[in-house]
Each structure stands twice: as C-alpha cells, then as structure tokens.
Design a protein around this motif. Structure first.
Motif, PDB file in Angstrom:
ATOM      1  N   UNK A 290       0.834  -1.195   0.000  1.00  9.54           N
ATOM      2  CA  UNK A 290       0.000   0.000   0.000  1.00  9.54           C
ATOM      3  C   UNK A 290       0.872   1.250   0.000  1.00  9.54           C
ATOM      4  N   UNK A 291       1.887   1.260   0.834  1.00  8.98           N
ATOM      5  CA  UNK A 291       2.794   2.403   0.886  1.00  8.98           C
ATOM      6  C   UNK A 291       3.534   2.596  -0.434  1.00  8.98           C
ATOM      7  N   UNK A 292       4.028   1.503  -1.017  1.00  4.72           N
ATOM      8  CA  UNK A 292       4.729   1.577  -2.303  1.00  4.72           C
ATOM      9  C   UNK A 292       3.780   2.106  -3.380  1.00  4.72           C
ATOM     10  N   UNK A 293       2.548   1.626  -3.389  1.00  4.43           N
ATOM     11  CA  UNK A 293       1.571   2.090  -4.375  1.00  4.43           C
ATOM     12  C   UNK A 293       1.280   3.574  -4.239  1.00  4.43           C
ATOM     13  N   UNK A 294       1.153   4.030  -2.995  1.00  2.00           N
ATOM     14  CA  UNK A 294       0.894   5.453  -2.770  1.00  2.00           C
ATOM     15  C   UNK A 294       2.071   6.294  -3.254  1.00  2.00           C
ATOM     16  N   UNK A 295       3.289   5.878  -2.944  1.00  2.16           N
ATOM     17  CA  UNK A 295       4.471   6.636  -3.353  1.00  2.16           C
ATOM     18  C   UNK A 295       4.586   6.681  -4.878  1.00  2.16           C
ATOM     19  N   UNK A 296       4.377   5.542  -5.530  1.00  5.53           N
ATOM     20  CA  UNK A 296       4.481   5.494  -6.994  1.00  5.53           C
ATOM     21  C   UNK A 296       3.399   6.352  -7.640  1.00  5.53           C
TER      22      UNK A 296
ATOM     23  N   UNK B 127       1.861   8.912  -6.339  1.00  7.64           N
ATOM     24  CA  UNK B 127       2.186  10.318  -6.076  1.00  7.64           C
ATOM     25  C   UNK B 127       3.279  10.810  -7.016  1.00  7.64           C
ATOM     26  N   UNK B 128       4.319   9.989  -7.214  1.00  5.84           N
ATOM     27  CA  UNK B 128       5.408  10.384  -8.118  1.00  5.84           C
ATOM     28  C   UNK B 128       4.888  10.561  -9.548  1.00  5.84           C
ATOM     29  N   UNK B 129       4.081   9.602 -10.013  1.00  7.07           N
ATOM     30  CA  UNK B 129       3.553   9.695 -11.378  1.00  7.07           C
ATOM     31  C   UNK B 129       2.606  10.884 -11.525  1.00  7.07           C
ATOM     32  N   UNK B 130       1.765  11.102 -10.529  1.00  9.68           N
ATOM     33  CA  UNK B 130       0.848  12.242 -10.577  1.00  9.68           C
ATOM     34  C   UNK B 130       1.585  13.564 -10.587  1.00  9.68           C
ATOM     35  N   UNK B 131       2.597  13.677  -9.747  1.00 13.95           N
ATOM     36  CA  UNK B 131       3.388  14.902  -9.705  1.00 13.95           C
ATOM     37  C   UNK B 131       4.106  15.136 -11.034  1.00 13.95           C
TER      38      UNK B 131
ATOM     39  N   UNK C 123       3.558  18.310 -13.551  1.00 16.64           N
ATOM     40  CA  UNK C 123       4.697  19.121 -13.987  1.00 16.64           C
ATOM     41  C   UNK C 123       4.764  19.174 -15.514  1.00 16.64           C
ATOM     42  N   UNK C 124       4.587  18.025 -16.155  1.00 14.46           N
ATOM     43  CA  UNK C 124       4.656  18.010 -17.619  1.00 14.46           C
ATOM     44  C   UNK C 124       3.517  18.799 -18.257  1.00 14.46           C
ATOM     45  N   UNK C 125       2.319  18.707 -17.692  1.00 15.15           N
ATOM     46  CA  UNK C 125       1.187  19.421 -18.275  1.00 15.15           C
ATOM     47  C   UNK C 125       1.286  20.929 -18.054  1.00 15.15           C
ATOM     48  N   UNK C 126       1.789  21.338 -16.906  1.00 13.35           N
ATOM     49  CA  UNK C 126       1.858  22.778 -16.603  1.00 13.35           C
ATOM     50  C   UNK C 126       3.111  23.437 -17.155  1.00 13.35           C
ATOM     51  N   UNK C 127       4.190  22.705 -17.306  1.00  9.19           N
ATOM     52  CA  UNK C 127       5.444  23.303 -17.756  1.00  9.19           C
ATOM     53  C   UNK C 127       5.777  22.899 -19.186  1.00  9.19           C
ATOM     54  N   UNK C 128       4.811  22.385 -19.919  1.00  6.84           N
ATOM     55  CA  UNK C 128       5.071  21.932 -21.283  1.00  6.84           C
ATOM     56  C   UNK C 128       5.641  23.029 -22.183  1.00  6.84           C
ATOM     57  N   UNK C 129       5.136  24.265 -22.129  1.00  8.36           N
ATOM     58  CA  UNK C 129       5.706  25.295 -23.013  1.00  8.36           C
ATOM     59  C   UNK C 129       7.185  25.578 -22.734  1.00  8.36           C
TER      60      UNK C 129
ATOM     61  N   UNK D  21      15.034   6.124  -9.702  1.00  8.29           N
ATOM     62  CA  UNK D  21      13.782   5.401  -9.485  1.00  8.29           C
ATOM     63  C   UNK D  21      13.500   4.452 -10.646  1.00  8.29           C
ATOM     64  N   UNK D  22      13.755   4.902 -11.858  1.00 12.60           N
ATOM     65  CA  UNK D  22      13.541   4.049 -13.034  1.00 12.60           C
ATOM     66  C   UNK D  22      14.478   2.843 -12.992  1.00 12.60           C
ATOM     67  N   UNK D  23      15.724   3.039 -12.613  1.00  9.36           N
ATOM     68  CA  UNK D  23      16.683   1.935 -12.513  1.00  9.36           C
ATOM     69  C   UNK D  23      16.233   0.930 -11.455  1.00  9.36           C
ATOM     70  N   UNK D  24      15.772   1.417 -10.321  1.00 10.06           N
ATOM     71  CA  UNK D  24      15.317   0.528  -9.250  1.00 10.06           C
ATOM     72  C   UNK D  24      14.112  -0.282  -9.696  1.00 10.06           C
ATOM     73  N   UNK D  25      13.157   0.353 -10.361  1.00 13.98           N
ATOM     74  CA  UNK D  25      11.972  -0.357 -10.843  1.00 13.98           C
ATOM     75  C   UNK D  25      12.356  -1.421 -11.869  1.00 13.98           C
TER      76      UNK D  25
END
Length: 81
Positions: free
Chosen positions: A9-15, A17-21, A25-31, A46-50
């Motif tokens: 549950x904790x891992x799912x919440x962290x992942x 949250x990271x993806x949502x953030x 960021x990508x949607x608001x800072x795209x320009x 994080x990508x290497x660990x996954x």
C-alpha cells in the motif's frame, strides 16, 4: 501477511504520487520544454530501481514458459513415436 499489505500500500501510494506529480509538472510546464529533461534527470534512479525489481520476476517467468514448452514438446515426442 498484514505487513506485506501495508508495504505494498505504501509503495503504491508513493508510486502514484510520483507519477501524478510528474504528470502535473509536464502538463503545466510543457511550453518551457525543459520539464521532461528535468524529470528524467531527477528520477533516473527510481527508473533503474523499478527495472531491477521487475527484471528478476520477468526473467523467472520467461524461463518458466520456455521450460514448460520444452516439456510439452518432449512429452508429445514421446507419445508420437
């Protein structure tokens, strides 16, 4: 068993949250254009660990599928003499 559920549950919440953030960021800072580079630079570990965590079970599953297919071929060859 309860400990495992809590950890997942904790891992799912962290992942999530990271993806949502990252998505916000990508949607608001795209320009700006540099947002993707910044996200890659800050989250590469994080990508290497996954990848490392997924590689073990994936290789095991791949080997299991190959062994089962080989066993089926051997059994079929044994009966189709």
């Amino acid at each position: 068993m309860e400990g495992r559920a809590a950890v997942w549950t904790l891992v799912g919440i962290v992942v999530c949250f990271k993806l949502g953030t990252a998505l916000v960021i990508l949607l608001n800072a795209h320009p700006a254009g540099d947002a993707l580079g910044l996200l890659i630079a800050t989250n590469w570990l994080l990508v290497v660990i996954v990848v490392l965590l997924v590689a073990g079970p994936a290789l095991f599953w791949f080997r299991l599928v190959r062994v089962r297919a080989r066993r089926r071929r051997l059994e079929r060859g044994e009966w189709e003499v």
